[in-house]
Structure formats: C-alpha cells, structure tokens
Design an enzyme around this catalytic site. Sequence first.
Site, mmCIF file in Angstrom:
data_model
loop_
_atom_site.group_PDB
_atom_site.id
_atom_site.type_symbol
_atom_site.label_atom_id
_atom_site.label_comp_id
_atom_site.label_asym_id
_atom_site.label_seq_id
_atom_site.Cartn_x
_atom_site.Cartn_y
_atom_site.Cartn_z
ATOM 1 N N GLY A 199 0.803 -1.275 -0.085
ATOM 2 C CA GLY A 199 0.124 -0.045 -0.095
ATOM 3 C C GLY A 199 0.808 1.395 -0.008
ATOM 4 N N ASP A 224 -5.400 -7.639 -7.515
ATOM 5 C CA ASP A 224 -5.446 -7.210 -6.212
ATOM 6 C C ASP A 224 -3.984 -6.273 -6.117
ATOM 7 O OD1 ASP A 224 -7.319 -8.520 -4.963
ATOM 8 O OD2 ASP A 224 -6.360 -10.324 -5.231
ATOM 9 N N LEU A 225 -3.980 -4.961 -5.824
ATOM 10 C CA LEU A 225 -3.065 -4.234 -5.515
ATOM 11 C C LEU A 225 -1.712 -4.930 -4.894
ATOM 12 C CD1 LEU A 225 -2.006 -1.370 -6.109
ATOM 13 C CD2 LEU A 225 -2.780 -0.831 -3.807
ATOM 14 N N ASP A 226 -0.522 -4.841 -5.456
ATOM 15 C CA ASP A 226 0.670 -5.475 -4.964
ATOM 16 C C ASP A 226 0.754 -6.852 -4.434
ATOM 17 O OD1 ASP A 226 1.243 -2.720 -4.817
ATOM 18 O OD2 ASP A 226 0.873 -2.384 -2.660
ATOM 19 N N GLU A 227 -0.257 -7.435 -5.101
ATOM 20 C CA GLU A 227 -0.261 -9.253 -5.097
ATOM 21 C C GLU A 227 0.242 -9.907 -6.111
ATOM 22 O OE1 GLU A 227 -1.108 -10.634 -2.103
ATOM 23 O OE2 GLU A 227 -1.517 -9.038 -1.001
#
Lengths: 282, 282, 282, 282
Positions: A199, A224-227
Amino acid sequence: MSAANSIYILRIDCPDAKGLVHKITGVLYHHDSNVIRNDEFVDRTTGHFFMRTEFSGNIQPDKILQGLRGLLPDNSTISLTTTQTKKVVILATKEHHCLSDLLIRNKFQDLNMDILAVISNHTLLQELTERFSVPFHFISHEHLSREDHETEVLKTIQLYQPDYVILAKYMRILTPAFTSQYTNRMINIHHSFLPAFIGANPYKQAFERGVKIIGATAHFVNEDLDEGPIIMQDVIHVDHSKTASDMAQAGHDVEKIVLAKALKLVLEDRVFIKGNKTIIFE
Amino acid sequence: MSAANSIYILRIDCPDAKGLVHKITGVLYHHDSNVIRNDEFVDRTTGHFFMRTEFSGNIQPDKILQGLRGLLPDNSTISLTTTQTKKVVILATKEHHCLSDLLIRNKFQDLNMDILAVISNHTLLQELTERFSVPFHFISHEHLSREDHETEVLKTIQLYQPDYVILAKYMRILTPAFTSQYTNRMINIHHSFLPAFIGANPYKQAFERGVKIIGATAHFVNEDLDEGPIIMQDVIHVDHSKTASDMAQAGHDVEKIVLAKALKLVLEDRVFIKGNKTIIFE
Amino acid sequence: MSAANSIYILRIDCPDAKGLVHKITGVLYHHDSNVIRNDEFVDRTTGHFFMRTEFSGNIQPDKILQGLRGLLPDNSTISLTTTQTKKVVILATKEHHCLSDLLIRNKFQDLNMDILAVISNHTLLQELTERFSVPFHFISHEHLSREDHETEVLKTIQLYQPDYVILAKYMRILTPAFTSQYTNRMINIHHSFLPAFIGANPYKQAFERGVKIIGATAHFVNEDLDEGPIIMQDVIHVDHSKTASDMAQAGHDVEKIVLAKALKLVLEDRVFIKGNKTIIFE
Amino acid sequence: MSAANSIYILRIDCPDAKGLVHKITGVLYHHDSNVIRNDEFVDRTTGHFFMRTEFSGNIQPDKILQGLRGLLPDNSTISLTTTQTKKVVILATKEHHCLSDLLIRNKFQDLNMDILAVISNHTLLQELTERFSVPFHFISHEHLSREDHETEVLKTIQLYQPDYVILAKYMRILTPAFTSQYTNRMINIHHSFLPAFIGANPYKQAFERGVKIIGATAHFVNEDLDEGPIIMQDVIHVDHSKTASDMAQAGHDVEKIVLAKALKLVLEDRVFIKGNKTIIFE
C-alpha cells in the site's frame, strides 16, 4: 520468422509426463536445429512442466509447432518466437529515477525493448522524456473520475499496441477493469520488499517500524494491488540515522536496478507465470 | 568496578540540548579518562539524544556518575558499566541450528556472554547441550495450561538471574505476563524478514507468496508477537526451485548468523531502545 | 559564508590527544552553534584523530577557526565549509553507463554537484552529453604523445576550475604528472573488486579465473594505477554461464551505483584520506 | 545400487554435439526412469557439454551406462551414482570456526557427509572434536621435514579412504606431491576474496590496502596455492573502524558459511570441474 540464422525461443508449459524432454528435443533434433541453451523445471507441488529452449537453425517454425502439438497434451501452452525487440509503453507520475534509467537503457539498446511512449498524469517528466525523443502524453486525472481517467490512458496505450506496459513509479491505484486489459503483460515496481509494507507510503511505514533493511519488488500486476507474481526483489541495509525521506532516496537506486533486471528477464522471454508465482530461467 | 585499567562504557540518553557533548566529555576529561571511542546520535523526530562512550582510566565511577547527574536533566538514563561478560539463559524447542551456534560461540568465548542454562519444552536438544557441559532443563508443556507452563519456565530462569533471555527458535507463543518480566532483555530470532510473514510458518507463507528473497530478524520481545524493536535483519535470495522446506533449510544459516550478530551488539552494550526502534552504535 | 541559517561542516584531523572532543565542541558551544551531527574516529594504529561536525547557527566562521587554531596542534588540518554544490569535470571514453547515470543525477540534483563539462578522447558520448546541455570537449589522443594529449586535457579541465575530476570509465592510463595536479580530488571507477584484477580487461581476467563474484571499486587516483585510497566497493554474484562479455554487461550497474554512492560521500565532505586509506562518516 | 526406489544422479561431460540431450534422455526414457531434475550447459568457448540428471526408477544401472556409452564419444566422462553419504576427512590447525560448524552439521546430518576423522598439527581442537565422538589425530609438524610430515598425514588420511579431504583452516602449505593424491577431491576455504590477497595473512593485507569489502573463497586445491577451481565466494562490508584482527573475526562467519555451502554443492554431485573452473548446477 523463418530467416536462415535467426535465434528462436521455444517455450512450453504443460502437465508433467514421462519423456517430455526426450520428445520435445526430438522434434528440434529432427528439424536440424542447434540447441544453444535448454532449461526445464517441474514444479513438484503442482506437477507442472516448464521448458525454455534457445536454438538456431534454418527451420520452418510452423512445422516445429505442428510436430510439438502432436506430442503434447491439448492444454499445453506452446510459443515459438524470435528474439525481436518488444514494444513497451511506460506510465509514470512525478518521480524520475526509474523512467530516467529506462530512457537511457532504451537509447543505448541495453534492454530488448523499444519505448514507444510515456504517459503521465503530471507534466514533470515531459521535458526529460522529450530530450530522448520519446512521445510524452500528459493525461491529467483532475476533474475526471478514476474510470474516465483510466479510459483515456487505456485509449492512448492502445494507440501503440505494446507488448508490455511498465509502471515506472506510476502512483495511481488501478482498477481491475484496467489491469485485466494487460494480464501478465503489465509490470510494476513497488518500493518495498513485498509483502511487507503493502500500500501507500512504504518508506514511511518502514521508518515507523524501525526496520534495518528496505527493498524493492518488481512484479506483474493483477487485480489485487501489490499481490501479483513477483519477478525480482532486492534490498539495502539502513540504520537508525535514516529518516523516511533518506530511506526513500536510498531506495531509488535499488528500485531502478530491480525494475531493469526484472524487465531484462521478461523481455528475453525468460519468465513463466503460474498462479501467483514466476518460474524464471536466468 | 574501579580497577585501574578497566574499560568502561558510559551510556546516556536524554532529551537533546545545546552543548551536551561538550559537557559530558568535560566530566570525562576532568576525571582523566582516555576516550577510546565515542558515538552520539540525535533523533530529529523525537528530539532525543543518545551517546555511548568507551573509555579507560583509573577512575571512580561514582564520582563520574555524580558529575553527570549534576549536568543532565532529571529524566536522563545514565549507565556506567565495565565490559564484563553477560549472563544469559537460552530457550529452545526442537531446531538445533541457533542453539548449536551459540553453544559453540560460548565454548570459544566468541561473544561477551556466559550461557548459564538451556530450557526447552522438548528433550531433543538435551544431548547436544550437555555435550557442551551446559545445564539443560526439560519443562514439558503437555498437560499444563500456557500460564502454568510459563510459570515453571520463569521459575527456572530466575534461578540463574540472567542479564538476558535468548529465544533461540523457541516455538511457543509467550503471554505478556511472561515477556513483561524481561522487558528489553529478551531477544528473539524470527525466521522471516519482519514485518513480512508475521506469525506461524513464515517459510510456508513465503513459498506460497512466491517471494524471491527470504530473511531473518532478531528483535527484542515485547507484548505484541513479532512487534518488538528490531536489532538486525538479513536476507538471502531464493528462486522458484525452492520448496517451503528448502527455504527453511536455506534460512537456517541466515537465522543463526543474524541472531549471533544481534547478540554481539546487545552484549557489547551498543544497542539503545526507544519506543519500538533501536539505535545501534556498531 | 556567514549567512544566518547556513549549515556548516567542520572537518578536523590531527594527532590524537586527551580532551579533543571536549575542547572542539567547547568552541562550537561558545559560538552558539547547534550541532546537527558529530562523528569522530581515532585510528589506534597511527594515533590520528578525525572529526566531522555538521552544525547550524548565526556564526562568524573566522572566529571559530581562530578559536580552534588556538587549541589544536600546528599540524592539524582544519576546514570549515558550507554545503554548497561542488564543481566537477568528467572524463569518459566510449562506455556510457556511468556518464549517463551522472548526467541524470546532475539534471535532477540528486548529488551535491554541478557538472561543468565532459571531456572525451572519442566522440561517441557527445550527443548524449549535449542532450543534457552540458559542454562536451573532444580531445583525440591520435597523433599525440601521451604527454601532449594530457596537456590538452589538463588545459581544458583548468578552464573550469573544478573541485573534483571524475573518471567515469576513462580508459587511458594517466601519468603522475597528470594525476598529481588533482591529488585527492580525482575519483575513478575501476571495474573490478580491487586489488583483484588490477590493470586492463578485469572482466576478461575474472572470466578466465572462474570467479563467482565480480565487483567495482571507486577510489581516489594517485600515482600508482589502481592503488589509490578506496572509497566504496560492491559486488554481484555470477556463475559459469556468464561470458566475459556478460560479466561486463552485468557489471555496468554495479559500477554506476558504486561510483554514484562514492561521489555522494565525497561531495558531502564525508571522506577523509590518510595514507592510502579513507575514513568515511556515512 | 539397483534398489527399487533409489534416486540416481547421472553426470555426463563430453564434447558438444547435435542431439545430445535428446539421445541421453532417450536412454533414460526407454529404461523407464522418472526424471526429477535435469540441468545441462554448453560452454561456448570450449564447445564442451555438461549434464546432470536426477532420476528415480527400478533401473539396472549397468544397462543404462551401456546404453549411454554406445551413444556418446569415447572421451566422455559418465558417472551414475546414488545419493549416498560421502566420506570425508578434515584437516585443521588452530582456528575452530569452520571445524565447529562442520562437526555440528555432521552431528545433525545437515550435509550429505560423514566425517570419519579430524587431523591436526596442533592439539587445540582435540577436545572439541572428541566431544562430537569423532576420531582426532594429532600429527605434529615439529622436528619433521615438510615431506615427512605430509607423508604421515597422508598415511592417516588413507586409513579412512575418504571421498573428499576438507581443509578447514589448515594453515600449512601443501606440496604438489600431497595435493596430487586428491586431485579434484580436496576442498579448501581461503580467507579472502580470491584472487585478491593470495598467500599469507589476507586480513592483514586487506587492512593495509584499506578495502571496504572482505570475503572468503571455497575452492578445489591444485598444485598452485590458491589457484584451484573456485566453488563459492561471498563477502561482507567493512569500514575504517575495523582493525586487521576485527576483520579476521568478522570474516569467520563468512568463511564457515561459504565452506558449508560449497560442500553442500560438491557432496550432492552438483559441481563439474573443467580446467580451473567449475560448472555448478544449484
């Protein structure tokens, strides 16, 4: 794609079975190709087979693909490409260090890519980009909904038909509607050692936690952000004397190098994606 | 503590003020001490001053402390110690690699510590410990509530009056009632690069996330599991071919080295704790 | 140099003596300066004292220097400067990676320097340099003796009166007559982990020796090639699959980062030189 | 060697030719073996082919070897082994850190080896060795010529018929007469980043040169001291505050880890030697 002395890259992934290497190399052998390098890996937990072969020869690619399709299961993924330069579009915001490094590498052909354009929601990097004679598109996010802004960006990207989209410190959260357009073809550099400090403001988070190491992660972008699947990570040591801002500055070099190394691997067709993981033949 | 040629370590932390270094070194100068090494740091965000001075000389420690107390604010922390060996008790469970490494270093006096005892909730490491002529206490957690088990362990630790308690892969969650007995004096080695993979099975978590780097973190233990002040961290690179179990094995070496390096710093009085952070004069 | 809120850097090196820190900080205290950071080091083998203090305040530099000179031995080196930007001239040959990186950092003021000019014995890097609006001087070595070529280069450098000369992959051997003009002010990046692979073609030497690590070294230049005081070194791992040319390419990133980090330290007045060694307060 | 579920390791090196992988894997396929992992490498500069295959199956090793010999050139090196534990003898002198680490790993079977004996020209490590119930042979070099001492050592080694001899900080120079007895089977840990600081006292040399990185090198021993094929190297950063003795102490950990990692590779039959280089399939 059938020139006499081209170098070809064959990539196969499929469920594992006995004799795969023997059978695949048999097709190459009977088409008189010279294997330059061959890597394979079987993931024991999923029973999946990955193989990448670099070879040369005066071959007919269609015949080789036909031969392989006859041997391999239906749900195999097979690709046969040459080592031609990949087309990329870069998205950036205000920070220059990753973009600068890629523009320099582009100019001197250090990576197997051709930067077709840079798109930004700010104008700060315009002058830099144009010094390198690369088209720059300013698409402000102001007065636009997230969806409308993304639509504008997407339209501009599509003008260039890139193989890959690179997020070189693009500081906007992307919707699944956007990222799903470039599944497994969009690469981000995140300024932390994921999954730590997911994040916003990872250096501030790192400072507040008092960590002794900070890092950077290059990964494919998924919903999914950063996943998304991680390609490359690296770290540097820090101590108590570093503020959050010192950490950010010290982190710039590791970010730009990690992104460049990850791109080198992707652009040379060395990276396979399976679920949220990468298999990489360096 | 007043022997002629002792080496002393003076540690001060207090709110920052003008002239602190000048005033403190003045006290040392007027007591005819020879400064061997002096480190100071001011945390700009909290306005706090930290100083560690190694010096020798035929001094009267009480006089120096008295002189300093007259100069420094009331809420200062001042300590003046010699470099004597610290007493430690080690808690372990089944894995040997950290304990083995510490027993070896203890035997050859590589660290400024004396291991008084090893306590474990299993018997697996008893034979190893006794080979090094160190007392081993087996305190099973079976048929005991967590509180009752901890009470037994605590009683045994207290027999030895240690300066520090070391958790060398002790795989039991500790209650605040336990950890509060050794605030800032209990050190744990966590088998991940904190704050990534907090909690159980970090190598399994790392494998499932597909990370390209794994690490270890040595930290003081406070009430929140894996949240205490970090002393030392290090990492190693891994690739897709490593299973969770391969990662665990590869991680053993980085765990034992990180723990030993962190202990070296703590045992030489080089580590200050402020909030959830450490200030370390290496 | 006497502006109200300037930040000053005081650097002192002299033979060690009792009470130096106390006395020096006394001068600063009595001139009402605010110490931001203070580092000192005593080299036990030579009995030499090094101190660097960053401070702010509405001071009169001459008065402080006068006060210090009254206290310190005659053979002390004392300097008091502000954090103003240093002027540099860069020498390069054909490889772009270090020059590119410095031109980018110069443009974005990432380092405390101002690149006044680039000088090269080839024209390959002219177009790059001029894209960044930095003057480029082509001084061919053809048809000139080494001495005559150096005289030409020296004359051009002197036009700019630089604080430092940076050899950013300048592939010419320099005579002592040349290097002695910029003693302790000329910095080179050598593409090996010195003292391994001194001299020409270090990557070829590394390949032939079969090493598993390659590196880069930033150092001051003195009369003996590759023998000057080392400022910074770093390495990367390589394996059997890398050719000498692969190693050279992989080495470019470590070279450029090591040079930039070394320059940051030098340009912030953090580096002391004593004999063939550096003392660095990071 | 023909048990039903054994894991086999096939190692082949020979001049490169078209179709080698196809032909070799064909033999394995027709004998119904399950390939677990396969690595190959062709050295372009020498035109040499290296392949290592791990497989399982209810096979007849002789038949597979016979099949391969029919396919491969006469000057091929072919070996087919199981993963059985290797027998080793260790030579050491006074420093304990490498020996300690290996004795611990031996006790817990962390490496694929069985330490049969330790030989030393001093008695300092006897008590340690015997704590681990490993035979210790003290063979003093005093009052003996180098040749006579080596003869004694050699005789003792030969009692144990080891697969490998490990020099774990054995501080005696060895004659070619000695080393030639264990060509490609004797492994040394050198306390520097070779080829820097060849010979005696590398930490003292490193200190005097003012390097910012020190390292360790594990290598096979050949006739020229410190010139054998390198298996593994690693480094740590140091600064001006470290004396030669501090460097030596800090270096101990990197020495022991580098030696252990190199041995893991060798003992798992992952290392090929060609000339003065190693090809390693990790």
